[in-house]
Design a protein around this motif. Sequence first.
Motif, PDB file in Angstrom:
ATOM      1  N   ALA A 232       0.831  -1.208   0.000  1.00 19.11           N
ATOM      2  CA  ALA A 232       0.000   0.000   0.000  1.00 19.11           C
ATOM      3  C   ALA A 232       0.865   1.259   0.000  1.00 19.11           C
ATOM      4  CB  ALA A 232      -0.934  -0.007   1.210  1.00 19.11           C
ATOM      5  N   ASN A 233       1.885   1.279   0.848  1.00 17.59           N
ATOM      6  CA  ASN A 233       2.779   2.436   0.907  1.00 17.59           C
ATOM      7  C   ASN A 233       3.609   2.573  -0.367  1.00 17.59           C
ATOM      8  OD1 ASN A 233       1.908   3.217   3.403  1.00 17.59           O
ATOM      9  ND2 ASN A 233       3.630   2.355   4.519  1.00 17.59           N
ATOM     10  N   ILE A 234       4.006   1.454  -0.949  1.00 18.80           N
ATOM     11  CA  ILE A 234       4.781   1.504  -2.194  1.00 18.80           C
ATOM     12  C   ILE A 234       3.948   2.134  -3.303  1.00 18.80           C
ATOM     13  CG2 ILE A 234       5.796   0.077  -4.013  1.00 18.80           C
ATOM     14  CD1 ILE A 234       6.763  -1.822  -1.811  1.00 18.80           C
ATOM     15  N   LEU A 235       2.658   1.793  -3.373  1.00 15.43           N
ATOM     16  CA  LEU A 235       1.785   2.404  -4.374  1.00 15.43           C
ATOM     17  C   LEU A 235       1.650   3.907  -4.137  1.00 15.43           C
ATOM     18  CD1 LEU A 235      -1.074  -0.259  -4.674  1.00 15.43           C
ATOM     19  CD2 LEU A 235       0.743   0.243  -6.327  1.00 15.43           C
ATOM     20  N   THR A 236       1.583   4.300  -2.865  1.00  9.76           N
ATOM     21  CA  THR A 236       1.517   5.728  -2.546  1.00  9.76           C
ATOM     22  C   THR A 236       2.797   6.430  -2.975  1.00  9.76           C
ATOM     23  OG1 THR A 236       0.066   5.329  -0.651  1.00  9.76           O
ATOM     24  CG2 THR A 236       1.258   7.410  -0.685  1.00  9.76           C
ATOM     25  N   MET A 237       3.951   5.793  -2.737  1.00 10.62           N
ATOM     26  CA  MET A 237       5.233   6.368  -3.156  1.00 10.62           C
ATOM     27  C   MET A 237       5.306   6.499  -4.671  1.00 10.62           C
ATOM     28  SD  MET A 237       7.843   4.307  -0.637  1.00 10.62           S
ATOM     29  CE  MET A 237       7.513   4.152   1.116  1.00 10.62           C
ATOM     30  N   ILE A 238       4.798   5.504  -5.377  1.00 10.74           N
ATOM     31  CA  ILE A 238       4.777   5.572  -6.839  1.00 10.74           C
ATOM     32  C   ILE A 238       3.966   6.777  -7.300  1.00 10.74           C
ATOM     33  CG2 ILE A 238       3.888   4.420  -8.912  1.00 10.74           C
ATOM     34  CD1 ILE A 238       4.628   1.758  -7.624  1.00 10.74           C
ATOM     35  N   ARG A 239       2.833   7.016  -6.634  1.00 13.64           N
ATOM     36  CA  ARG A 239       1.986   8.150  -6.997  1.00 13.64           C
ATOM     37  C   ARG A 239       2.712   9.479  -6.758  1.00 13.64           C
ATOM     38  NH1 ARG A 239      -1.820   6.582  -4.447  1.00 13.64           N
ATOM     39  NH2 ARG A 239      -2.514   8.083  -2.897  1.00 13.64           N
ATOM     40  N   LEU A 240       3.463   9.560  -5.672  1.00 14.69           N
ATOM     41  CA  LEU A 240       4.229  10.778  -5.392  1.00 14.69           C
ATOM     42  C   LEU A 240       5.310  11.002  -6.442  1.00 14.69           C
ATOM     43  CD1 LEU A 240       4.629  10.465  -1.513  1.00 14.69           C
ATOM     44  CD2 LEU A 240       3.442  12.306  -2.717  1.00 14.69           C
ATOM     45  N   VAL A 241       5.981   9.921  -6.843  1.00 14.13           N
ATOM     46  CA  VAL A 241       7.036  10.030  -7.858  1.00 14.13           C
ATOM     47  C   VAL A 241       6.444  10.402  -9.216  1.00 14.13           C
ATOM     48  CG1 VAL A 241       8.779   8.710  -9.135  1.00 14.13           C
ATOM     49  CG2 VAL A 241       8.574   8.438  -6.662  1.00 14.13           C
ATOM     50  N   LEU A 242       5.225   9.965  -9.479  1.00 13.55           N
ATOM     51  CA  LEU A 242       4.588  10.247 -10.768  1.00 13.55           C
ATOM     52  C   LEU A 242       4.251  11.729 -10.947  1.00 13.55           C
ATOM     53  CD1 LEU A 242       2.126   7.243 -11.250  1.00 13.55           C
ATOM     54  CD2 LEU A 242       4.027   7.873 -12.753  1.00 13.55           C
ATOM     55  N   VAL A 243       4.109  12.467  -9.850  1.00 11.64           N
ATOM     56  CA  VAL A 243       3.674  13.863  -9.948  1.00 11.64           C
ATOM     57  C   VAL A 243       4.620  14.710 -10.804  1.00 11.64           C
ATOM     58  CG1 VAL A 243       3.190  15.983  -8.666  1.00 11.64           C
ATOM     59  CG2 VAL A 243       2.356  13.796  -7.809  1.00 11.64           C
ATOM     60  N   PRO A 244       5.925  14.780 -10.475  1.00  8.03           N
ATOM     61  CA  PRO A 244       6.810  15.583 -11.337  1.00  8.03           C
ATOM     62  C   PRO A 244       6.911  15.040 -12.750  1.00  8.03           C
ATOM     63  CG  PRO A 244       8.097  14.324  -9.740  1.00  8.03           C
ATOM     64  CD  PRO A 244       6.665  14.207  -9.330  1.00  8.03           C
ATOM     65  N   GLY A 245       6.879  13.705 -12.895  1.00  5.69           N
ATOM     66  CA  GLY A 245       6.912  13.128 -14.233  1.00  5.69           C
ATOM     67  C   GLY A 245       5.692  13.511 -15.043  1.00  5.69           C
ATOM     68  N   PHE A 246       4.537  13.490 -14.406  1.00  8.06           N
ATOM     69  CA  PHE A 246       3.292  13.883 -15.073  1.00  8.06           C
ATOM     70  C   PHE A 246       3.358  15.334 -15.537  1.00  8.06           C
ATOM     71  CE2 PHE A 246      -0.667  16.235 -14.227  1.00  8.06           C
ATOM     72  CZ  PHE A 246      -1.437  15.767 -15.280  1.00  8.06           C
ATOM     73  N   VAL A 247       3.858  16.222 -14.679  1.00  7.04           N
ATOM     74  CA  VAL A 247       3.952  17.647 -15.032  1.00  7.04           C
ATOM     75  C   VAL A 247       4.869  17.839 -16.228  1.00  7.04           C
ATOM     76  CG1 VAL A 247       4.742  19.902 -14.231  1.00  7.04           C
ATOM     77  CG2 VAL A 247       3.398  18.444 -12.712  1.00  7.04           C
ATOM     78  N   LEU A 248       6.021  17.168 -16.225  1.00 11.34           N
ATOM     79  CA  LEU A 248       6.966  17.294 -17.341  1.00 11.34           C
ATOM     80  C   LEU A 248       6.349  16.796 -18.644  1.00 11.34           C
ATOM     81  CD1 LEU A 248      10.288  16.151 -15.617  1.00 11.34           C
ATOM     82  CD2 LEU A 248       9.636  18.477 -16.279  1.00 11.34           C
ATOM     83  N   LEU A 249       5.622  15.693 -18.581  1.00  3.56           N
ATOM     84  CA  LEU A 249       4.983  15.149 -19.780  1.00  3.56           C
ATOM     85  C   LEU A 249       3.886  16.077 -20.296  1.00  3.56           C
ATOM     86  CD1 LEU A 249       4.704  11.395 -18.731  1.00  3.56           C
ATOM     87  CD2 LEU A 249       6.150  12.324 -20.549  1.00  3.56           C
ATOM     88  N   LEU A 250       3.103  16.638 -19.391  1.00  6.59           N
ATOM     89  CA  LEU A 250       1.997  17.498 -19.784  1.00  6.59           C
ATOM     90  C   LEU A 250       2.493  18.799 -20.412  1.00  6.59           C
ATOM     91  CD1 LEU A 250      -1.049  17.991 -19.850  1.00  6.59           C
ATOM     92  CD2 LEU A 250      -0.893  18.847 -17.503  1.00  6.59           C
ATOM     93  N   LEU A 251       3.602  19.321 -19.904  1.00  8.07           N
ATOM     94  CA  LEU A 251       4.113  20.606 -20.403  1.00  8.07           C
ATOM     95  C   LEU A 251       5.176  20.450 -21.484  1.00  8.07           C
ATOM     96  CD1 LEU A 251       4.436  22.549 -17.020  1.00  8.07           C
ATOM     97  CD2 LEU A 251       2.510  22.523 -18.625  1.00  8.07           C
ATOM     98  N   ALA A 252       5.494  19.213 -21.848  1.00  8.35           N
ATOM     99  CA  ALA A 252       6.526  18.980 -22.859  1.00  8.35           C
ATOM    100  C   ALA A 252       6.131  19.591 -24.203  1.00  8.35           C
ATOM    101  CB  ALA A 252       6.768  17.479 -23.016  1.00  8.35           C
TER     102      ALA A 252
END
Length: 218
Positions: free
Chosen positions: A36-56
């Motif tokens: 459960a915590n690992i999935l939460t950590m994955i979601r936190l890591v995805l945030v900056p990646g998502f922003v970079l992809l959206l603004l690319a």
Amino acid sequence: MTGVPAPAAGGTGRRPVPGAQLGTTAVSQASLWNIANILTMIRLVLVPGFVLLLLADGGYDPVWRAWAWAAFAVAMITDIFDGHLARTYNLVTDFGKIADPIADKAIMGSALICLSWLGDLPWWVTGVILGRELGITLLRFWVIRHGVIPASRGGKMKTLAQGTAVGMYVLALTGPLATLRFWAMALAVVLTVITGLDYIRQALVLRRRGIAAERAAR
């Protein structure tokens, strides 16, 4: 050597209860490194990646937007499963209690702010949704001494509507699908406001009851 039996020397005269140590271990908190915590950590890591992809590439390339949608979709899916796994398999930890809501608000907030910055979503929509989330968080702290406001079915519907609408805005949709996403966001905003008002009502009732109980106990 004193000749005194070991139990008597200890002063209690009792033998250790079998399984006592095991019981203590069993009730200890779940490990930090659980699924459960690992999935939460994955979601936190995805945030900056998502922003970079959206603004690319200026934020308007359909291919980059599709990748951003994929990252957003993964984040939303992990949001569904981490809480369910934590409750079902007793994997609740202090880290999860703090990190899970932060991850939820981080991915949704970053998506709304980026979409408004790109001109795809009116700023007032972003303000209403983020203002509601911040307000409810402060409201929970305001009444926490009197009790916890439970998550409602309306709140879950709101979360689903927001995730669906924001996901549709992340994609570079045109034509009828662009019209459909407008109505999906309109529904999300309506549910955001309605559930926010309901939380305020619950908070006021909870606080009133808590104060009455404190006065009666004096």
